[in-house]
Design an enzyme around this catalytic site. Structure first.
Site, PDB file in Angstrom:
ATOM      1  N   ARG A   1      -2.160   8.976  -3.801  1.00 31.19           N
ATOM      2  CA  ARG A   1      -1.531   8.801  -2.485  1.00 31.19           C
ATOM      3  C   ARG A   1      -0.521   7.660  -2.501  1.00 31.19           C
ATOM      4  O   ARG A   1       0.565   7.756  -1.928  1.00 31.19           O
ATOM      5  CB  ARG A   1      -2.589   8.561  -1.408  1.00 31.19           C
TER       6      ARG A   1
ATOM      7  N   ASN B   1      -5.884  12.678   1.337  1.00 32.48           N
ATOM      8  CA  ASN B   1      -6.940  13.324   0.582  1.00 32.48           C
ATOM      9  C   ASN B   1      -7.591  14.381   1.457  1.00 32.48           C
ATOM     10  O   ASN B   1      -7.739  14.201   2.667  1.00 32.48           O
ATOM     11  CB  ASN B   1      -8.014  12.314   0.170  1.00 32.48           C
TER      12      ASN B   1
END
Length: 124
Positions: free
Chosen positions: A46, A64
């Protein structure tokens, strides 16, 4: 002061004044939703995507998913979106992308930054 209503000093319009140039058209914007499979959580994916998105001048979010995948939603210049896709297939060190699904966005949200979405667990 001339008393002429067309005189700019009298508050009138000056018919000889040039019209303002038209605004240039907005650059084309493309939006995509990418869902990546493999070893994509717990490896800084990320943060990698957020930094890359910002460097490319894109807007969007990365998050996620509960099932171990990572979802990227990005919008901006079509060439830059393609570049993001290429880097996402590679991922950061430690990642192993085994698959990527791509969906075009019919309507691009009006994002103005690229962020990590931590709001809640996502299942999509």
């Amino acid at each position: 002061m001339t008393g002429d209503p067309g005189d700019p000093e009298e508050g009138g319009e000056n018919p000889a004044a040039p019209a303002a140039p038209p605004e240039p058209p907005a650059p084309p914007r493309r939006g995509v939703r990418l869902v990546l499979r493999g070893r994509v959580q717990g490896v800084g994916f990320r943060y990698f995507v957020r930094q890359l998105g910002r460097q490319l001048g894109l807007a969007g979010r990365v998050r996620n998913l509960l099932d171990g995948r990572v979802e990227i939603e990005a919008a901006g210049d079509p060439d830059r979106v393609e570049e993001l896709k290429q880097w996402a297939r590679q991922g950061p060190p430690g990642a192993l992308v085994t698959g990527m699904d791509e969906h075009s966005m019919t309507e691009v949200p009006p994002w103005d930054s690229f962020e990590i979405d931590r709001e809640k667990p996502w299942t999509t």
